[in-house]
Each structure stands twice: as structure tokens, then as C-alpha cells.
Design a protein around this motif. Sequence first.
Motif, PDB file in Angstrom:
ATOM      1  N   UNK A 171      47.127  43.280  25.506  1.00 29.39           N
ATOM      2  CA  UNK A 171      46.039  44.072  26.084  1.00 29.39           C
ATOM      3  C   UNK A 171      46.455  44.879  27.293  1.00 29.39           C
ATOM      4  N   UNK A 172      47.530  44.489  27.996  1.00 30.04           N
ATOM      5  CA  UNK A 172      47.961  45.218  29.180  1.00 30.04           C
ATOM      6  C   UNK A 172      49.240  46.005  28.941  1.00 30.04           C
ATOM      7  N   UNK A 173      49.722  46.057  27.704  1.00 26.87           N
ATOM      8  CA  UNK A 173      50.969  46.745  27.448  1.00 26.87           C
ATOM      9  C   UNK A 173      52.153  46.027  28.067  1.00 26.87           C
ATOM     10  N   UNK A 174      52.082  44.708  28.159  1.00 25.34           N
ATOM     11  CA  UNK A 174      53.119  43.948  28.852  1.00 25.34           C
ATOM     12  C   UNK A 174      54.183  43.390  27.931  1.00 25.34           C
ATOM     13  N   UNK A 210      33.651  44.613  40.631  1.00 27.10           N
ATOM     14  CA  UNK A 210      34.918  43.938  40.330  1.00 27.10           C
ATOM     15  C   UNK A 210      36.100  44.775  40.776  1.00 27.10           C
ATOM     16  N   UNK A 211      36.109  46.033  40.429  1.00 31.56           N
ATOM     17  CA  UNK A 211      37.223  46.896  40.804  1.00 31.56           C
ATOM     18  C   UNK A 211      37.352  47.016  42.307  1.00 31.56           C
ATOM     19  N   UNK A 270      44.940  51.510  36.422  1.00 28.71           N
ATOM     20  CA  UNK A 270      44.811  51.833  34.999  1.00 28.71           C
ATOM     21  C   UNK A 270      43.474  51.311  34.473  1.00 28.71           C
ATOM     22  N   UNK A 271      42.692  52.156  33.810  1.00 25.97           N
ATOM     23  CA  UNK A 271      41.417  51.690  33.251  1.00 25.97           C
ATOM     24  C   UNK A 271      41.573  50.486  32.332  1.00 25.97           C
ATOM     25  N   UNK A 272      42.709  50.395  31.624  1.00 32.07           N
ATOM     26  CA  UNK A 272      42.931  49.245  30.742  1.00 32.07           C
ATOM     27  C   UNK A 272      42.990  47.953  31.550  1.00 32.07           C
ATOM     28  N   UNK A 303      40.496  44.753  31.316  1.00 33.03           N
ATOM     29  CA  UNK A 303      41.061  43.411  31.183  1.00 33.03           C
ATOM     30  C   UNK A 303      40.365  42.456  32.146  1.00 33.03           C
ATOM     31  N   UNK A 304      40.206  42.912  33.380  1.00 40.47           N
ATOM     32  CA  UNK A 304      39.538  42.101  34.387  1.00 40.47           C
ATOM     33  C   UNK A 304      38.069  41.884  34.024  1.00 40.47           C
ATOM     34  N   UNK A 305      37.394  42.954  33.623  1.00 39.88           N
ATOM     35  CA  UNK A 305      35.987  42.831  33.233  1.00 39.88           C
ATOM     36  C   UNK A 305      35.807  41.806  32.121  1.00 39.88           C
ATOM     37  N   UNK A 306      36.684  41.874  31.122  1.00 44.23           N
ATOM     38  CA  UNK A 306      36.567  40.963  29.991  1.00 44.23           C
ATOM     39  C   UNK A 306      36.768  39.526  30.423  1.00 44.23           C
ATOM     40  N   UNK A 307      37.662  39.324  31.408  1.00 43.92           N
ATOM     41  CA  UNK A 307      37.890  37.968  31.843  1.00 43.92           C
ATOM     42  C   UNK A 307      36.734  37.379  32.607  1.00 43.92           C
TER      43      UNK A 307
END
Length: 395
Positions: free
Chosen positions: A70-73, A271-272, A282-284, A288-292
Amino acid sequence: MGRSNPPAPQHSRGRTAGVVGALVGLAAAGTAVGVTVARVAGRRVRAAQLGPAAAVAEERAAAQLRTADPLGTAARAADRTALVQADDGVLLSVEEIGPRDAPLTVVFVHGYTLSMGSWAFQRRTLAAELATANGHRPDARLVFYDQRGHGSSGRGRPERSTIEQLAGDLATVLETRVPRGPVVLVGHSMGGMTIMGLAALRPELFGPRIAGVALISTSSGQLAELNFGLPELLTRVRAAVFPVAAWTMRRRPALAERTRRLAADLVSVVTRSLSFASADVDPALGRYVDAMIAGTPVDVIAEFYPALAGMDEIGSLEPLRAVPTLVLTGDKDKMIPKEHSDLIVERLGRGGEATAEYVVVPDAGHLVLLEKPDEVSGALTALLRRVAADLSVAP
């Protein structure tokens, strides 16, 4: 007979729900995040409890989640997974990277409303660096686990939602998964508080067994006095209404979940603001944070909040003076301001024979491990090299 009050207008009830939802979201966003897949990953524990057939099906789904990115990691898949039983029977989910007989083990302890997935960048970077450090085998094993009530771990009784219990859980993870050899503990936010709790519970471990510590964006106490970077008037409002939100989360979790969803856009903005300092996140990463936050049950958030607000671990820092300690924070952390790290470093001491190294990351907020991952991974690598040198372990 007394006269009853007329029902509130529909639009008034809607505004009230929105306010409560915003408060619930603020309380959730107010300290940290977890991983995008927390709710789905939680099936792993339930499947293991239901039997072999369910466990096989669930593990297949979990494998798909672990390879998701999800984070391109290009996240590093676990070499092993395990369930560790805490002293009250709660099952804690553990993932490991690296050989069991590595000369050094690094245990990562996440924060409030997070999970082990919050270490995604460090997991990728450190696993790659350690795997190539001496050309043929990793020099350290990486151990990640979900704290109780978070991620894919089980939940305990509400009265067990304490720093002391989290410290006991950490001790159990060490005894079960790292029974021998030196250990470095890395904690973010509530994870750092968990490490301090372990120092109070088991001070004799620091030195003989625990060879190093990293405390990231954390505090030793006085969290009830935080203002989250809000103006004084809003801080007073927050102090007045947070108890209402906390009561709602504990007593009416279904209502709290619904109202939190109604206020999702506001929660995302809050949150942001509380999590990051950079304007170009990065919006992604934001999603990711919102979903968590959305994946952490509101009653878990409410159950742990009193323990965090009333915590005082300043006296628990003394055992950490026996080992190399990294204290790291973002200079623009609104959740746990830099002054809290200043106090920890002051208590540990610097210079001479003192063990504390202090790293302040510019233009970083509370989620510095996600916002500035290279700086955090670099500081952790330096700590591991320092510990390895002290232990005469190949860096």
C-alpha cells in the motif's frame, strides 16, 4: 407527571453526531496510526482459534496481505509468524525476519492505534541492510508484534489496558521468541512507553539481556497536559468534550463507529495535521494512516486512553542508563512535542559516560517513522552498529 422534553430536531441530531464523530476521530488520530489491513489481518488470530482448516484458509489470505504494497515499500515478507500467549491468555501476533541464531535481535514495539505495519519502511530498509551487511548472512533478527487490542493480536479485558500490562506482554514476547542473546528494543510513542514500563517491571534485564534501546516520538509522562498544537480556547473545548467522546467510545462503541464514519473527512484533515509536519506528504501515505485509524476499534482507543493520560514513567528511565539509547523525535511533533524528548535525554544524561544519543529530525511530525523513514532507519542502523561494536558482533 413530569413533562418530557420534545425530541431534538433531525438536523440538530445530525450536527451532534458529526461533532461526536469528529471527537472520536480526534481521539483516535491524537496519538498514532496502525496498518491498512488491521481488520482483515485480525482474522489470523480468530482463524487459529477456530481450527486447522480455517487457519490454512486465513493464512493464505494473510500471505496475500503481506505481499501487498500500500505504500510502495516492497515490504519484506516475514520468514516466520507466531502467536505468543500473554499471561492472561491474550494471543499476540508476531512476525520475524532473519535467522533464529542471529547474534543480535531487534524487537519493534508500535504505538497507540498502530500495528507492526507502522514499521513498514524500517522493516524493508533494515532487512535489506542486515542481509547484506557481511555478504552472506544477516547480523540481526528483526521481530515485530502487534500490541494487545491492535492489529492482528487479541483483546484483553478493559482493566488490562495499562502500561504495566503492555510491559508484561513485551516481557512475554522476549521470553518466548528471544530466550537467548542480546536484544535491542525499538519503541514508537506508546511503544516507547511500553519499554519504559518494562524498565520499571524488569530493570535487571537492561544490560545483561537488553543491550540497546530506541525511544521514538515518545514521552515519560504528563500527556494529559498536551494541547495538540491547538489554540488555548480550543484546548479548553477539547478538555471539556473529550470525556464525552471517551464515554461514547466505551459505552456505545457502535454509535461511536458510525459517527466516526460520518466525520471521516474531518478526521482525515485532523489526522494529517497531527501526524505530519510536511506540506507535501504523499496522499497515499495519508490514506494509509486514515485506514489504520478506521481499523482500530473505538473502544480499544477509549480503554487505553486513561493509562496514557495518567502515565508517569520518569522514574523508570534509570535502567536505560546501562545501555546505549537513541532518543529521536520530529521537531514539529504536535502530539508529543520535542520537549518530552528533551526531558528524557536530560534524565538519561549526555556526554562523558552517558549513553543517550539525541536525534531531532527537521520538518517532521509525530509519525516521523513514516514521514522521514530514511532518517529514522539511518539512526537505528547507527544504534545497531554501536551496540554490535560494544558486543563485538560483526556490524
